[in-house]
Design a protein around this motif. Structure first.
Motif, PDB file in Angstrom:
ATOM      1  N   LYS A 191       0.821  -1.218   0.000  1.00 49.63           N
ATOM      2  CA  LYS A 191       0.000   0.000   0.000  1.00 49.63           C
ATOM      3  C   LYS A 191       0.860   1.275   0.000  1.00 49.63           C
ATOM      4  O   LYS A 191       0.635   2.208   0.777  1.00 49.63           O
ATOM      5  N   GLY A 192       1.883   1.272  -0.850  1.00 46.15           N
ATOM      6  CA  GLY A 192       2.710   2.452  -0.996  1.00 46.15           C
ATOM      7  C   GLY A 192       3.861   2.567  -0.022  1.00 46.15           C
ATOM      8  O   GLY A 192       4.733   3.430  -0.178  1.00 46.15           O
ATOM      9  N   ALA A 193       3.900   1.690   0.999  1.00 49.86           N
ATOM     10  CA  ALA A 193       5.000   1.698   1.968  1.00 49.86           C
ATOM     11  C   ALA A 193       6.063   0.686   1.541  1.00 49.86           C
ATOM     12  O   ALA A 193       5.734  -0.395   1.056  1.00 49.86           O
ATOM     13  N   THR A 194       7.317   1.058   1.706  1.00 51.82           N
ATOM     14  CA  THR A 194       8.423   0.194   1.317  1.00 51.82           C
ATOM     15  C   THR A 194       9.338  -0.060   2.506  1.00 51.82           C
ATOM     16  O   THR A 194       9.699   0.869   3.230  1.00 51.82           O
ATOM     17  N   SER A 195       9.724  -1.314   2.684  1.00 50.37           N
ATOM     18  CA  SER A 195      10.631  -1.659   3.775  1.00 50.37           C
ATOM     19  C   SER A 195      12.058  -1.295   3.406  1.00 50.37           C
ATOM     20  O   SER A 195      12.383  -1.047   2.242  1.00 50.37           O
ATOM     21  N   SER A 196      12.932  -1.290   4.387  1.00 54.47           N
ATOM     22  CA  SER A 196      14.354  -1.182   4.116  1.00 54.47           C
ATOM     23  C   SER A 196      14.826  -2.475   3.456  1.00 54.47           C
ATOM     24  O   SER A 196      14.196  -3.537   3.592  1.00 54.47           O
ATOM     25  N   LEU A 197      15.946  -2.401   2.755  1.00 52.27           N
ATOM     26  CA  LEU A 197      16.553  -3.601   2.184  1.00 52.27           C
ATOM     27  C   LEU A 197      17.028  -4.496   3.322  1.00 52.27           C
ATOM     28  O   LEU A 197      17.644  -4.020   4.278  1.00 52.27           O
ATOM     29  N   PHE A 198      16.719  -5.792   3.243  1.00 54.25           N
ATOM     30  CA  PHE A 198      17.175  -6.703   4.297  1.00 54.25           C
ATOM     31  C   PHE A 198      17.674  -8.011   3.690  1.00 54.25           C
ATOM     32  O   PHE A 198      17.148  -8.489   2.692  1.00 54.25           O
ATOM     33  N   PRO A 199      18.716  -8.607   4.289  1.00 56.53           N
ATOM     34  CA  PRO A 199      19.246  -9.874   3.801  1.00 56.53           C
ATOM     35  C   PRO A 199      18.428 -11.045   4.334  1.00 56.53           C
ATOM     36  O   PRO A 199      17.911 -11.005   5.452  1.00 56.53           O
ATOM     37  N   TRP A 200      18.324 -12.087   3.547  1.00 57.12           N
ATOM     38  CA  TRP A 200      17.554 -13.279   3.921  1.00 57.12           C
ATOM     39  C   TRP A 200      18.340 -14.490   3.430  1.00 57.12           C
ATOM     40  O   TRP A 200      18.864 -14.495   2.319  1.00 57.12           O
ATOM     41  N   LEU A 201      18.448 -15.508   4.266  1.00 59.25           N
ATOM     42  CA  LEU A 201      19.296 -16.655   3.956  1.00 59.25           C
ATOM     43  C   LEU A 201      18.478 -17.901   3.638  1.00 59.25           C
ATOM     44  O   LEU A 201      17.616 -18.294   4.426  1.00 59.25           O
ATOM     45  N   TYR A 202      18.750 -18.501   2.488  1.00 59.22           N
ATOM     46  CA  TYR A 202      18.230 -19.829   2.156  1.00 59.22           C
ATOM     47  C   TYR A 202      19.399 -20.802   2.291  1.00 59.22           C
ATOM     48  O   TYR A 202      20.452 -20.608   1.673  1.00 59.22           O
ATOM     49  N   LEU A 203      19.212 -21.828   3.092  1.00 58.58           N
ATOM     50  CA  LEU A 203      20.330 -22.661   3.524  1.00 58.58           C
ATOM     51  C   LEU A 203      20.167 -24.099   3.043  1.00 58.58           C
ATOM     52  O   LEU A 203      19.182 -24.762   3.384  1.00 58.58           O
ATOM     53  N   ASP A 204      21.130 -24.573   2.250  1.00 52.92           N
ATOM     54  CA  ASP A 204      21.067 -25.978   1.847  1.00 52.92           C
ATOM     55  C   ASP A 204      21.417 -26.855   3.045  1.00 52.92           C
ATOM     56  O   ASP A 204      22.127 -26.441   3.974  1.00 52.92           O
ATOM     57  N   TYR A 205      20.923 -28.084   3.037  1.00 56.36           N
ATOM     58  CA  TYR A 205      21.041 -28.943   4.217  1.00 56.36           C
ATOM     59  C   TYR A 205      22.495 -29.258   4.561  1.00 56.36           C
ATOM     60  O   TYR A 205      22.872 -29.264   5.745  1.00 56.36           O
ATOM     61  N   ASN A 206      23.332 -29.524   3.582  1.00 55.54           N
ATOM     62  CA  ASN A 206      24.720 -29.874   3.869  1.00 55.54           C
ATOM     63  C   ASN A 206      25.452 -28.729   4.569  1.00 55.54           C
ATOM     64  O   ASN A 206      26.248 -28.960   5.499  1.00 55.54           O
ATOM     65  N   THR A 207      25.193 -27.502   4.150  1.00 52.34           N
ATOM     66  CA  THR A 207      25.814 -26.352   4.792  1.00 52.34           C
ATOM     67  C   THR A 207      25.323 -26.207   6.227  1.00 52.34           C
ATOM     68  O   THR A 207      26.101 -25.918   7.144  1.00 52.34           O
ATOM     69  N   LEU A 208      24.024 -26.411   6.437  1.00 50.05           N
ATOM     70  CA  LEU A 208      23.474 -26.391   7.793  1.00 50.05           C
ATOM     71  C   LEU A 208      24.114 -27.478   8.653  1.00 50.05           C
ATOM     72  O   LEU A 208      24.509 -27.229   9.793  1.00 50.05           O
ATOM     73  N   ASN A 209      24.228 -28.673   8.107  1.00 50.51           N
ATOM     74  CA  ASN A 209      24.795 -29.803   8.832  1.00 50.51           C
ATOM     75  C   ASN A 209      26.227 -29.512   9.268  1.00 50.51           C
ATOM     76  O   ASN A 209      26.623 -29.783  10.409  1.00 50.51           O
ATOM     77  N   ASN A 210      27.022 -28.945   8.372  1.00 46.54           N
ATOM     78  CA  ASN A 210      28.406 -28.616   8.694  1.00 46.54           C
ATOM     79  C   ASN A 210      28.498 -27.536   9.763  1.00 46.54           C
ATOM     80  O   ASN A 210      29.325 -27.614  10.684  1.00 46.54           O
ATOM     81  N   ALA A 211      27.645 -26.515   9.641  1.00 43.27           N
ATOM     82  CA  ALA A 211      27.654 -25.433  10.629  1.00 43.27           C
ATOM     83  C   ALA A 211      27.209 -25.943  11.999  1.00 43.27           C
ATOM     84  O   ALA A 211      27.755 -25.537  13.036  1.00 43.27           O
ATOM     85  N   ALA A 212      26.222 -26.825  12.010  1.00 39.75           N
ATOM     86  CA  ALA A 212      25.746 -27.404  13.270  1.00 39.75           C
ATOM     87  C   ALA A 212      26.851 -28.208  13.942  1.00 39.75           C
ATOM     88  O   ALA A 212      27.056 -28.130  15.159  1.00 39.75           O
ATOM     89  N   SER A 213      27.561 -28.984  13.146  1.00 38.55           N
ATOM     90  CA  SER A 213      28.666 -29.789  13.684  1.00 38.55           C
ATOM     91  C   SER A 213      29.726 -28.894  14.314  1.00 38.55           C
ATOM     92  O   SER A 213      30.233 -29.181  15.404  1.00 38.55           O
ATOM     93  N   ASP A 214      30.053 -27.790  13.648  1.00 40.23           N
ATOM     94  CA  ASP A 214      31.029 -26.839  14.192  1.00 40.23           C
ATOM     95  C   ASP A 214      30.550 -26.228  15.501  1.00 40.23           C
ATOM     96  O   ASP A 214      31.357 -25.874  16.368  1.00 40.23           O
ATOM     97  N   ALA A 215      29.215 -26.095  15.625  1.00 39.16           N
ATOM     98  CA  ALA A 215      28.621 -25.504  16.831  1.00 39.16           C
ATOM     99  C   ALA A 215      28.338 -26.555  17.901  1.00 39.16           C
ATOM    100  O   ALA A 215      27.692 -26.261  18.904  1.00 39.16           O
ATOM    101  N   LYS A 216      28.830 -27.768  17.685  1.00 38.66           N
ATOM    102  CA  LYS A 216      28.613 -28.881  18.622  1.00 38.66           C
ATOM    103  C   LYS A 216      27.126 -29.196  18.783  1.00 38.66           C
ATOM    104  O   LYS A 216      26.629 -29.419  19.886  1.00 38.66           O
ATOM    105  N   LEU A 217      26.432 -29.203  17.651  1.00 36.42           N
ATOM    106  CA  LEU A 217      25.025 -29.591  17.604  1.00 36.42           C
ATOM    107  C   LEU A 217      24.863 -30.754  16.639  1.00 36.42           C
ATOM    108  O   LEU A 217      25.513 -30.799  15.594  1.00 36.42           O
TER     109      LEU A 217
END
Length: 237
Positions: A191-217
């Motif tokens: 309705k004529g209002a615009t948000s600020s630009l914002f980043p949004w992440l789409y995460l493939d499973y292998n990348t999530l799995n690796n990051a979780a392992s690094d975080a001890k999860l």
């Protein structure tokens, strides 16, 4: 001034002033819409991945990026103690008006009040991370909100398909871009209002799995959807 476009749309719908949907514009050179009524869907109207996530919720739940509160309301009606968290003031007002008992309006990184049995991040809730380099920071913070036997339930999508050439036969192909291909910048209009630009992440499973392992999860693939999406569960090692 950062206009709460999302919150405006939610409150309009709640107050019977729904006349248009939220328009989204992304760095993928795509224009799309978020149908506002869809944000008010019932359990039966939800994708199977979301239904499965809600079925797996246990104990006290923190619904991160709760939006209109549809997931929180379902859990609350099932007798589960749930807290709905969102940085959008309009979203939190909407949740309260719909009957969600416990709400918090803040960024999750600034929230340290309590520990939970389940952290819930649906509708690509992990997208709030924005940039892959921040995933470690978020996972560390999520761990600080988890009770000893807690779980994180999140869904996301591998958007590599949006870059692939139909003639490309190498299954290990990646797009020739400098940053992680799942990092997308968005703006929203309503309705004529615009948000600020914002980043949004789409995460493939292998990348999530690796990051979780690094975080001890421990990372577990619960199920996959029909549109390159999946539901994952993270638990303490």
């Amino acid at each position: 001034m950062n206009t709460d476009v999302f919150g405006l749309a939610l409150m309009d719908y709640l107050n019977g002033n729904y006349t248009e949907d939220i328009a989204t514009y992304s760095s993928l050179d795509e224009q799309d819409t978020i149908p506002v009524p869809y944000l008010f869907r019932t359990y039966d109207q939800m994708p199977k991945i979301e239904q499965k996530a809600l079925d797996l919720c246990k104990g006290s739940v923190l619904d991160i990026g709760c939006g209109a509160g549809s997931h929180s309301l379902y859990l609350q009606e099932k007798g589960i103690q749930v807290t709905a968290l969102d940085h959008s003031a309009g979203a939190i007002e909407c949740c309260g008006s719909r009957g969600v008992k416990n709400t918090v309006c803040t960024s999750v990184l600034e929230y340290r009040n309590q520990k939970y049995d389940t952290l819930l991040l649906l509708m690509n809730g992990i997208g709030i991370v924005g940039k892959l380099e921040l995933l470690k920071t978020y996972l560390k913070h999520f761990k600080s909100l988890m009770l000893p036997n807690a779980q994180i339930l999140l869904d996301s999508s591998d958007i590599i398909y949006m870059f692939e050439d139909e003639d490309e036969s190498d299954g290990d192909w990646k797009p020739e871009i400098e940053t992680y291909y799942g990092e997308v910048d968005f703006t929203m209009q309503y309705k004529g209002a615009t948000s600020s630009l914002f980043p949004w992440l789409y995460l493939d499973y292998n990348t999530l799995n690796n990051a979780a392992s690094d975080a001890k999860l421990k990372c577990e693939l619960i199920c996959e959807g029909e549109h390159f999406d999946y539901l994952a569960r993270l638990t303490h090692l």
